[in-house]
Motif scaffolding. Structure first.
Motif, PDB file in Angstrom:
ATOM      1  N   LEU A  15       0.837  -1.135  -0.021  1.00 54.24           N
ATOM      2  CA  LEU A  15      -0.002   0.122  -0.042  1.00 54.24           C
ATOM      3  C   LEU A  15       0.915   1.335  -0.064  1.00 54.24           C
ATOM      4  O   LEU A  15       1.723   1.266   0.706  1.00 54.24           O
ATOM      5  CB  LEU A  15      -0.884  -0.058   1.019  1.00 54.24           C
ATOM      6  N   ASP A  16       0.367   2.157  -1.058  1.00 52.08           N
ATOM      7  CA  ASP A  16       1.447   3.484  -1.089  1.00 52.08           C
ATOM      8  C   ASP A  16       0.873   4.138   0.091  1.00 52.08           C
ATOM      9  O   ASP A  16      -0.456   4.525   0.432  1.00 52.08           O
ATOM     10  CB  ASP A  16       1.103   3.991  -2.454  1.00 52.08           C
ATOM     11  N   PRO A  17       2.087   4.800   0.998  1.00 53.13           N
ATOM     12  CA  PRO A  17       1.659   5.494   2.148  1.00 53.13           C
ATOM     13  C   PRO A  17       0.626   6.800   1.660  1.00 53.13           C
ATOM     14  O   PRO A  17      -0.168   7.345   2.474  1.00 53.13           O
ATOM     15  CB  PRO A  17       2.899   6.114   2.474  1.00 53.13           C
ATOM     16  N   LEU A  18       0.799   7.237   0.429  1.00 50.47           N
ATOM     17  CA  LEU A  18       0.147   8.421   0.022  1.00 50.47           C
ATOM     18  C   LEU A  18      -1.334   8.149  -0.344  1.00 50.47           C
ATOM     19  O   LEU A  18      -2.495   8.907  -0.274  1.00 50.47           O
ATOM     20  CB  LEU A  18       0.684   8.894  -1.177  1.00 50.47           C
ATOM     21  N   LYS A  19      -1.564   6.734  -0.346  1.00 51.45           N
ATOM     22  CA  LYS A  19      -2.960   6.343  -0.756  1.00 51.45           C
ATOM     23  C   LYS A  19      -3.605   5.677   0.586  1.00 51.45           C
ATOM     24  O   LYS A  19      -4.818   5.192   0.890  1.00 51.45           O
ATOM     25  CB  LYS A  19      -3.080   5.529  -1.691  1.00 51.45           C
ATOM     26  N   ASP A  20      -2.791   5.440   1.923  1.00 53.12           N
ATOM     27  CA  ASP A  20      -3.203   5.066   3.147  1.00 53.12           C
ATOM     28  C   ASP A  20      -4.349   6.128   3.797  1.00 53.12           C
ATOM     29  O   ASP A  20      -3.949   7.350   4.027  1.00 53.12           O
ATOM     30  CB  ASP A  20      -2.048   4.932   3.805  1.00 53.12           C
ATOM     31  N   PRO A  21      -5.463   5.403   3.926  1.00 54.26           N
ATOM     32  CA  PRO A  21      -6.341   6.543   4.457  1.00 54.26           C
ATOM     33  C   PRO A  21      -6.225   6.924   5.795  1.00 54.26           C
ATOM     34  O   PRO A  21      -6.891   7.980   6.344  1.00 54.26           O
ATOM     35  CB  PRO A  21      -8.041   5.718   4.501  1.00 54.26           C
ATOM     36  N   THR A  22      -4.966   6.247   6.627  1.00 60.10           N
ATOM     37  CA  THR A  22      -4.966   6.630   7.810  1.00 60.10           C
ATOM     38  C   THR A  22      -3.892   7.705   7.828  1.00 60.10           C
ATOM     39  O   THR A  22      -3.377   8.375   8.909  1.00 60.10           O
ATOM     40  CB  THR A  22      -4.156   5.583   8.742  1.00 60.10           C
ATOM     41  N   ASN A  23      -3.528   8.044   6.675  1.00 58.26           N
ATOM     42  CA  ASN A  23      -2.267   8.934   6.590  1.00 58.26           C
ATOM     43  C   ASN A  23      -2.894  10.561   6.252  1.00 58.26           C
ATOM     44  O   ASN A  23      -4.106  10.516   5.732  1.00 58.26           O
ATOM     45  CB  ASN A  23      -1.094   8.723   5.349  1.00 58.26           C
ATOM     46  N   PRO A  24      -1.940  11.748   6.349  1.00 56.70           N
ATOM     47  CA  PRO A  24      -2.615  12.906   5.848  1.00 56.70           C
ATOM     48  C   PRO A  24      -2.779  13.101   4.334  1.00 56.70           C
ATOM     49  O   PRO A  24      -2.514  12.208   3.742  1.00 56.70           O
ATOM     50  CB  PRO A  24      -1.482  13.962   6.418  1.00 56.70           C
ATOM     51  N   ASP A  25      -3.879  13.779   4.295  1.00 59.52           N
ATOM     52  CA  ASP A  25      -4.328  14.163   2.900  1.00 59.52           C
ATOM     53  C   ASP A  25      -4.591  15.570   2.747  1.00 59.52           C
ATOM     54  O   ASP A  25      -5.698  16.069   2.737  1.00 59.52           O
ATOM     55  CB  ASP A  25      -5.685  13.415   2.454  1.00 59.52           C
ATOM     56  N   LEU A  26      -3.641  16.369   2.630  1.00 57.35           N
ATOM     57  CA  LEU A  26      -3.526  17.725   2.491  1.00 57.35           C
ATOM     58  C   LEU A  26      -4.310  18.413   1.468  1.00 57.35           C
ATOM     59  O   LEU A  26      -4.038  18.019   0.323  1.00 57.35           O
ATOM     60  CB  LEU A  26      -2.408  18.459   2.843  1.00 57.35           C
ATOM     61  N   ALA A  27      -5.359  19.492   1.573  1.00 57.00           N
ATOM     62  CA  ALA A  27      -5.745  20.308   0.404  1.00 57.00           C
ATOM     63  C   ALA A  27      -5.545  21.919   0.817  1.00 57.00           C
ATOM     64  O   ALA A  27      -5.867  22.249   1.922  1.00 57.00           O
ATOM     65  CB  ALA A  27      -7.215  20.005   0.369  1.00 57.00           C
ATOM     66  N   LEU A  28      -5.072  22.434  -0.208  1.00 53.58           N
ATOM     67  CA  LEU A  28      -5.108  23.910  -0.074  1.00 53.58           C
ATOM     68  C   LEU A  28      -5.949  24.541  -1.099  1.00 53.58           C
ATOM     69  O   LEU A  28      -6.125  24.091  -2.312  1.00 53.58           O
ATOM     70  CB  LEU A  28      -3.869  24.295  -0.401  1.00 53.58           C
ATOM     71  N   GLU A  29      -6.600  25.910  -0.782  1.00 57.79           N
ATOM     72  CA  GLU A  29      -7.566  26.410  -1.664  1.00 57.79           C
ATOM     73  C   GLU A  29      -7.142  27.903  -1.616  1.00 57.79           C
ATOM     74  O   GLU A  29      -6.981  28.737  -0.629  1.00 57.79           O
ATOM     75  CB  GLU A  29      -9.022  26.117  -1.135  1.00 57.79           C
ATOM     76  N   LEU A  30      -7.019  28.354  -2.880  1.00 54.55           N
ATOM     77  CA  LEU A  30      -6.762  29.872  -2.879  1.00 54.55           C
ATOM     78  C   LEU A  30      -8.066  30.632  -3.141  1.00 54.55           C
ATOM     79  O   LEU A  30      -9.010  30.201  -4.064  1.00 54.55           O
ATOM     80  CB  LEU A  30      -5.972  30.135  -4.113  1.00 54.55           C
ATOM     81  N   VAL A  31      -8.338  31.454  -2.089  1.00 56.09           N
ATOM     82  CA  VAL A  31      -9.886  32.148  -2.124  1.00 56.09           C
ATOM     83  C   VAL A  31      -9.651  33.355  -2.899  1.00 56.09           C
ATOM     84  O   VAL A  31     -10.436  33.593  -3.833  1.00 56.09           O
ATOM     85  CB  VAL A  31     -10.107  32.557  -0.667  1.00 56.09           C
TER      86      VAL A  31
END
Length: 738
Positions: free
Chosen positions: A414-430
Motif C-alpha cells: 500500500l502506497d503511504p500516499l493512498k493510506d486512508p490513515t495518513n494525511p491528505d492535505l488540500a489547499l484552496e486559493l480564495v
C-alpha cells in the motif's frame, strides 16, 4: 594402267581407216635395206574421241565421310483428310452452385459461433464468422471478397492452478537448447458453411484423457491485408467440452488497466490484442530458450514493469527476452510511472484487488527476484526469505502474506500516499488582495486534511510556499516566497475559516498585466514521505483586464499514466502550476554542473513545451538529452521508453491543440552558454522560434533541425505552408489524429 574396252575399240577403228587408202600391186619385193631415220613428222591432227569404255569393276566401299550440313526444310506437305468423329464422352458431374461477390472492406470482425470436440476425432471444430464492420462477409481466400483473411487458432484449458495450459504448442530452439512453447496453429482444415461462415478443424488432437469438465478456451487472432497494412481482430471463446455453462475463467487484470498507459494492448506484429489473448500462450509451460527466462505472463509482466528496480538488475544482471529473429528486448532500464508497489494500477477488476490472497513463490519472486526460498546455502547476492524455513511449494505463502497475516501483501504494497490513515492535505486559493505594481499583496487561502479544516497556525506545515509568475498569456519569469518552513517571511494570520498571508515586500514596479499566484505545501512526519497538497492557482490582473493562458494539456491525461503526478520531492502536482516555472526563459543554469575553467556549458532548456516532448520521446531521440536536478544530479532521459504510441499527440494534448499554426502568444525558447562561475557568456544567447522549438524537440536529427531553421526568418516561420491544416504534411494527418 589397265585400258578400258572403249579405248581398245577406238584404236582399232583408226588402224582400219589408214589401211583402206592403199591401191592393188604386184607381189612384194624383197625388203630393202633400212634407210636412215627421217626427221620427225609434224604433229598430227587430233583424233576423234574414242568410244565410252566399258565400266570397270566397282571398288570396295570407302570409310564414311563426315556428316554434311542439314539441308533446308522441305516444303509443308498438304493436310491429310480429317479422321472420323469419335464417340461422345460420358456426361460430367454437375458444377458447384454460383456464389455472390461481396465488397467487404479491409475491416475485420471475428465471431466464434460454436466449438465442439468430437469424441471420435478429439480435434476441436470451430464454427466461425468473418465480416467487416458493416456486416458484409469476408471470403477467407479473397476470391469472392477483396481481402483474404489470415487466421491463427489457439486451444487451451484452464488448469486447476488457475493458469492456462495450451494444447497447441511448438518447439523453439535457442542458445540454451530447446523449449516447448504454447503457440497457435494454422494447419487445420477449412469447410465453408455459407457466406463468411466456416468450420475450422484443428490439426492438434487433445489427449484421450483430457478433462472434459474443465473450462477450455479458443483464441483466434486474424487479420486482413491491404497494401501491406494488416487490420486485425481477436476473439476469445470459452466453452466446456462435456457440456454445461462456463463457471470458471481467469480474470486478474483488464485491458482497461493496461490501456491507461499503453493505449492499445498488442504485440507480435500488432495482431495479438488484449490480455485474455496473451495469457493463452504466456503460461508457465512456455520459456525463452535463449535466456532460460520464463515467459509466463504473471512473472514476465511483473519483471518488465519492475525493470530497473529488479534486485537482479541492480546486481548487474540484465533482464532480457529474445524474440523473433533473435531480436533482443532488454527491459533493464524500464521505470514504471505508477510506482512498482502500486498493485492496484493493474490488478483492479470490478472494484476488487485481484492480487490479494494469491501469493506464490513465482509471483512474489518475479519482483523480489533475489529472494531465496530454499533451506540450502543461498547464492551470493541473494536474500534469505523472511522465515528461515524451506518453501518447497506455495501452500504456506498466504498464511503470512494473505489478508490479516503478519506480512499482509496488500498492506505491504500500500502506497503511504493512498493510506486512508495518513494525511491528505488540500489547499484552496480564495482571493488575492492589493495586488498591483509597487503594492504589497495579501493572499487569502484555506487548508484542510481529509476534508476537515486544518489549522496551520497551531500545527504548521513543514513547507508552504507561494509562487508568482507572469505576465500572461505567456510566462516570462517567476519568483517564490516562503510562508511556512525554512526561510519564511511576511505575516500569516487567521481570517475566519481561512488564513491571510501578506508578503514581506511590495511587488516590483514593472509587474504589469496578469500574473498567476500558486501554492505548494506539505506535511512530512519524521522519517515519512511528503503528504503534499494539489497546487491551487489563481490568475490575477495587476493592471488592465484579466488575460488567460492557452490550455494545451490536462491533468487527467498526465495522471492516466502517472497515476498521481508528483515532482520535485512530491510537492508539485499540477500542470497549471508546472508551466509557471517551466517557461521559455528557464535555462536550468542554476542546477547544471559548472563548466571547467576556460570552458563553457550549454544547459538544456526547461521550457515546458520543449522539455516534456523530449522527456517522453526518450530513447527515440537522435541526440542525448539530460537535465540537471537538485544538488547537481544529472537526469538522463534518453533511455526512457514511452509505453504508448509516441506519435499520438492526443495522449497528452487536448483535441486540436497540436495543429499549426500556433497561438500568436507562444514565445520563442531561449538558450545561452555559461562559464565556470555559472555566469552567462556575453553574446552567447539566442532564441529558437516556437514552432521550430516544439517540432525539433522530438524530430531532433541534424537534417530535421536544418530543415526547420531554413523555414524560419525574421518575419516569422513558414512551417504551416506544408504542415498546416489540409496541407500535404498536415501535422494532424501525419500524426494520424483524425
Amino acid at each position: 594402267m589397265k585400258q578400258t574396252w572403249h579405248g581398245t575399240l577406238w584404236i582399232l577403228g583408226a588402224l582400219l581407216i589408214v589401211s583402206a587408202g592403199a591401191g592393188c600391186a604386184g607381189q612384194d619385193g624383197q625388203d630393202g635395206q633400212d634407210g636412215q631415220t627421217g626427221p620427225p613428222g609434224g604433229q598430227g591432227a587430233e583424233g576423234l574421241p574414242g568410244l565410252q569404255g566399258i565400266p570397270g569393276i566397282p571398288g570396295s566401299t570407302g570409310e564414311q565421310g563426315p556428316r554434311g550440313e542439314a539441308g533446308p526444310p522441305g516444303a509443308q506437305g498438304e493436310d491429310g483428310q480429317d479422321g472420323l468423329d469419335g464417340q461422345d464422352g460420358l456426361d460430367g458431374q454437375d458444377g458447384q452452385d454460383g456464389r455472390s461477390v461481396f465488397f467487404a472492406d479491409q475491416t475485420l470482425q471475428v465471431d466464434v459461433m460454436d466449438v465442439a470436440i468430437p469424441d471420435e476425432t478429439r480435434r476441436a471444430e470451430v464454427t466461425i464468422m468473418f465480416t467487416d464492420e458493416r456486416g458484409l462477409p469476408h471470403d477467407i481466400e479473397g476470391r469472392y471478397s477483396p481481402y483474404p483473411v489470415t487466421a491463427n487458432f489457439i486451444l487451451a484449458r484452464l488448469a486447476p492452478s488457475g493458469r492456462y495450459e495450451s494444447y497447441t504448442t511448438r518447439t523453439a530452439t535457442g542458445q540454451n537448447g530447446t523449449a516447448i512453447q504454447a503457440s497457435a496453429e494454422t494447419s487445420g482444415t477449412w469447410e465453408r458453411l455459407s457466406d463468411g461462415i466456416y468450420k475450422y478443424t484443428f490439426a492438434t488432437q487433445v489427449p484421450e484423457d483430457y478433462d472434459r469438465a474443465a473450462t477450455h478456451t479458443v483464441g483466434v487472432y486474424a487479420y486482413t491485408t491491404a497494401d501491406g497494412v494488416r487490420t486485425p481482430d481477436n476473439e476469445i471463446h470459452h466453452f466446456v467440452p462435456g457440456g454445461g455453462d462456463v463457471t470458471r475463467t481467469r480474470k486478474v487484470v483488464t485491458d482497461a488497466g493496461c490501456q491507461s498507459c499503453h493505449q492499445q494492448i498488442e504485440a507480435h506484429g500488432d495482431v495479438r490484442q488484449g490480455v485474455d489473448m496473451c495469457i493463452l500462450c504466456h503460461s508457465p509451460q512456455s520459456s525463452d530458450p535463449d535466456t532460460g527466462n520464463t515467459v509466463d505472463f504473471s512473472v514476465m509482466i511483473h519483471k518488465i514493469h519492475m525493470g530497473a528496480e529488479l534486485p537482479s538488475v541492480q546486481g548487474g544482471e540484465p533482464y532480457q527476452i529474445i524474440g523473433f529473429r533473435s531480436s533482443i528486448y532488454d527491459y533493464s532500464n524500464v521505470k514504471y510511472t505508477k510506482g512498482t508497489g502500486n498493485c492496484a494500477s493493474c490488478h483492479m477488476v470490478d472494484g476488487q484487488l485481484t492480487s490479494v490472497n494469491k501469493s506464490t513463490r513465482a509471483d512474489c519472486g518475479s519482483c523480489h527476484d533475489r529472494t531465496w526460498f530454499e533451506r540450502s546455502t543461498r547464492p551470493e547476492g541473494w536474500t534469505a526469505h523472511g522465515v528461515d524455513l524451506p518453501q518447497p511449494n506455495d501452500s504456506a505463502c498466504n498464511i503470512c502474506h494473505g489478508t490479516g497475516g503478519p506480512v499482509d501483501e496488500e498492506l505491504y504494497h500500500l502506497d503511504p500516499l493512498k493510506d486512508p490513515t495518513n494525511p491528505d492535505l488540500a489547499l484552496e486559493l480564495v482571493r488575492v488582495e492589493g495586488a498591483g505594481p509597487g503594492q504589497t499583496p495579501a493572499v487569502v487561502f484555506r487548508a484542510a486534511d481529509r476534508g476537515a479544516p486544518y489549522d496551520i497556525l497551531a500545527t504548521p506545515l513543514n513547507s508552504l510556499r507561494l509562487t508568482i509568475a507572469g505576465p500572461l498569456p505567456e510566462f516570462e519569469r517567476y519568483f517564490q516566497v516562503t510562508i511556512q518552513g525554512s526561510g519564511a517571511s511576511g505575516t500569516l494570520a487567521a481570517e475566519g475559516d481561512a488564513f491571510r498571508y501578506t508578503l514581506a515586500n511590495p511587488l516590483p514596479d514593472d509587474m504589469t498585466g496578469t500574473w498567476r499566484f500558486g501554492l505548494e505545501g506539505y506535511i512530512q512526519p519524521p522519517g515519512g514521505p511528503r503528504f503534499a497538497a494539489f497546487n491551487p492557482v489563481l490568475d490575477v490582473a495587476l493592471t488592465g483586464t484579466l488575460a488567460t493562458r492557452r490550455r494545451v494539456v490536462e491533468q487527467a491525461r498526465c495522471d492516466s499514466c502517472h497515476d498521481d503526478l508528483r515532482l520535485h520531492g512530491g510537492s508539485r502536482r499540477s500542470v497549471d502550476y508546472c508551466v509557471a516555472c517551466h517557461h521559455p526563459n528557464n535555462l536550468n543554469d542554476e542546477r547544471i554542473r559548472p563548466a571547467a575553467p576556460g570552458e563553457v556549458v550549454w544547459p538544456e532548456t526547461t521550457d515546458f513545451k520543449v522539455m516534456i516532448h523530449k522527456i517522453h520521446m526518450g530513447d527515440e531521440l537522435a541526440q542525448p538529452y539530460s537535465l540537471w536536478g537538485f544538488g547537481g544530479t544529472e537526469l538522463p532521459f534518453d533511455e526512457l521508453r514511452f509505453p504508448g504510441n509516441i506519435s499520438n499527440c492526443q495522449t497528452c494534448h487536448l483535441e486540436g491543440t497540436a495543429a499549426l499554426p500556433l497561438a500568436p502568444e507562444v514565445a520563442p525558447t531561449r538558450y545561452a552558454a555559461f562559464d565556470s562561475t555559472r555566469a552567462e557568456v556575453e553574446g552567447s544567447a539566442f532564441t529558437v522560434p516556437p514552432t521550430t522549438a516544439i517540432c525539433t524537440s522530438c524530430h531532433d536529427s541534424q537534417d530535421a533541425i536544418i530543415h526547420a531553421a531554413l523555414e524560419a526568418t525574421p518575419a516569422g516561420e513558414a512551417c504551416a505552408v506544408c504542415h498546416g491544416p489540409g496541407r500535404t504534411y498536415d501535422v494532424e494527418a501525419v500524426h494520424d489524429l483524425r
